[in-house]
Structure formats: C-alpha cells, structure tokens
Design an enzyme around this catalytic site. Structure first.
Site, PDB file in Angstrom:
ATOM      1  N   SER A 104       0.856  -1.183   0.000  1.00 50.59           N
ATOM      2  CA  SER A 104       0.000   0.000   0.000  1.00 50.59           C
ATOM      3  C   SER A 104       0.893   1.234   0.000  1.00 50.59           C
ATOM      4  CB  SER A 104      -0.905  -0.022   1.234  1.00 50.59           C
ATOM      5  OG  SER A 104      -1.703   1.130   1.276  1.00 50.59           O
TER       6      SER A 104
ATOM      7  N   HIS B  51      13.479 -17.426   5.401  1.00 51.64           N
ATOM      8  CA  HIS B  51      14.018 -18.739   5.728  1.00 51.64           C
ATOM      9  C   HIS B  51      13.495 -19.157   7.092  1.00 51.64           C
ATOM     10  CE1 HIS B  51      16.649 -16.800   8.625  1.00 51.64           C
ATOM     11  NE2 HIS B  51      16.916 -15.912   7.683  1.00 51.64           N
TER      12      HIS B  51
ATOM     13  N   THR C 270      14.611  -2.525  13.701  1.00 55.67           N
ATOM     14  CA  THR C 270      14.156  -3.857  14.101  1.00 55.67           C
ATOM     15  C   THR C 270      12.963  -3.801  15.049  1.00 55.67           C
ATOM     16  OG1 THR C 270      15.695  -3.931  15.965  1.00 55.67           O
ATOM     17  CG2 THR C 270      16.480  -4.822  13.860  1.00 55.67           C
ATOM     18  N   LYS C 271      12.695  -2.596  15.598  1.00 54.15           N
ATOM     19  CA  LYS C 271      11.586  -2.404  16.539  1.00 54.15           C
ATOM     20  C   LYS C 271      10.854  -1.123  16.185  1.00 54.15           C
ATOM     21  CE  LYS C 271      13.514  -4.996  20.228  1.00 54.15           C
ATOM     22  NZ  LYS C 271      14.456  -5.193  21.175  1.00 54.15           N
TER      23      LYS C 271
ATOM     24  N   ARG D 281      17.315   3.115  17.384  1.00 52.56           N
ATOM     25  CA  ARG D 281      16.595   3.437  18.619  1.00 52.56           C
ATOM     26  C   ARG D 281      16.308   4.934  18.612  1.00 52.56           C
ATOM     27  NH1 ARG D 281      21.778   3.805  19.709  1.00 52.56           N
ATOM     28  NH2 ARG D 281      22.511   5.236  21.296  1.00 52.56           N
TER      29      ARG D 281
END
Length: 164
Positions: free
Chosen positions: A59, A97, A141-142, A156
């Site tokens: 989107s 994977h 990653t967050k 971060r």
C-alpha cells in the site's frame, strides 16, 4: 511483470531517474493474488527491485523511494502520505528462511510525513510512526514512535524529530 492486482486511485511512476543520473534497470514483480494499492502520487526511482508474493499487499500513499531500493513484500507493507525515502532502502516483512522450523513474517507500516535516510533497512513487524525521521544507515528492528529521530544498528529513538 504484473500478475497481481493494481488498485490505483492515485498515480504510480516506476523506474524514474534523477536528472543527470544514468538509467538503471528497475523490476516490479507481482505474483498472482498479490495487490498493490496506490492512493496518492508515488514515485519509485530507477534501480529498484520490488517483489510481492502471492497474497501480499503493498500500500503506497504519496512520496518517493529513491534509487536502488529493495522491497520484499510477503505479507503487507504500508507506506503513508508524504514519505521521503533515501537511496539503497531495504524493507522485508519476512525472514525468507526458517531457523526454528517455522518461517516468520509480519507486516511493516511506515506512517505519514516520514523521512528515511540513505541505506536504511526496515525489518518485519516494524511500525515507524508519523513524523519520524530515520537516520542514514539505521537498521530498524523495533517500532519507532511518532515524532522521533531514530538512529543506529539497531535503530533506537534518540530525540524528538525536528523538521525545518
């Protein structure tokens, strides 16, 4: 190659090149059952490789993704309105994977008015909030909260984002 469904209420331009740059091959592959929704004016510059798996949804709001982007959409990737993404951007909503026996995928959401610097990687399950800025070279990653500047590997929040 388009085998999926394009739902365009806006405008999508793929493979554009900046003035003075050399042309690079651009690929936009949609597998059967995938869907690309375009709601605004969105540009994907040359050298990009975009792939949608069967059943995946990409989107796009408005803005652009710069040269040499790599987007692998196995489930859902959503990019909001007024988003600027620098060159060498990578987004993948799936591991691709299996380590522990089950392949894991989770959608990615990039909010409105987001600025993402050069060579940023965004991994599965991440939400980047509205008005956030992601510094060059970050690996997200967050989740990054709205209105924050995030940097580093892993990325971060380091301070409130300041737009000029």
């Amino acid at each position: 190659m388009l085998k999926g469904e394009l739902a365009i209420s806006g405008r999508l331009l793929v493979g554009l090149q900046w003035s003075g740059n050399y042309p690079e091959e651009t690929q936009f592959l949609m597998k059967r059952g995938s869907r690309c929704e375009v709601n605004g004016y969105f540009r994907i510059m040359s050298g990009a490789r975009v792939g949608l798996a069967p059943g995946a949804v990409l989107s796009l709001g408005s803005g652009y993704i710069n040269n040499e982007a790599r987007i692998t959409c196995m489930r859902r990737i959503s990019i909001g309105e007024n988003v600027a993404i620098g060159p060498y951007f990578k987004a993948r909503d799936d591991d691709g994977h299996s380590i522990s026996g089950a392949k894991d995928s989770a959608g990615i959401r990039i909010g409105d008015n987001v600025w993402i610097g050069m060579n940023v990687t965004v991994l599965k399950g991440v939400t980047i909030g509205d008005g956030a800025i992601i510094a060059a070279g970050a690996v997200v990653t967050k989740d990054i909260p709205s209105g924050m500047l995030a940097a580093g590997t892993p990325a971060r929040p380091i301070r409130k984002a300041e737009w000029t």
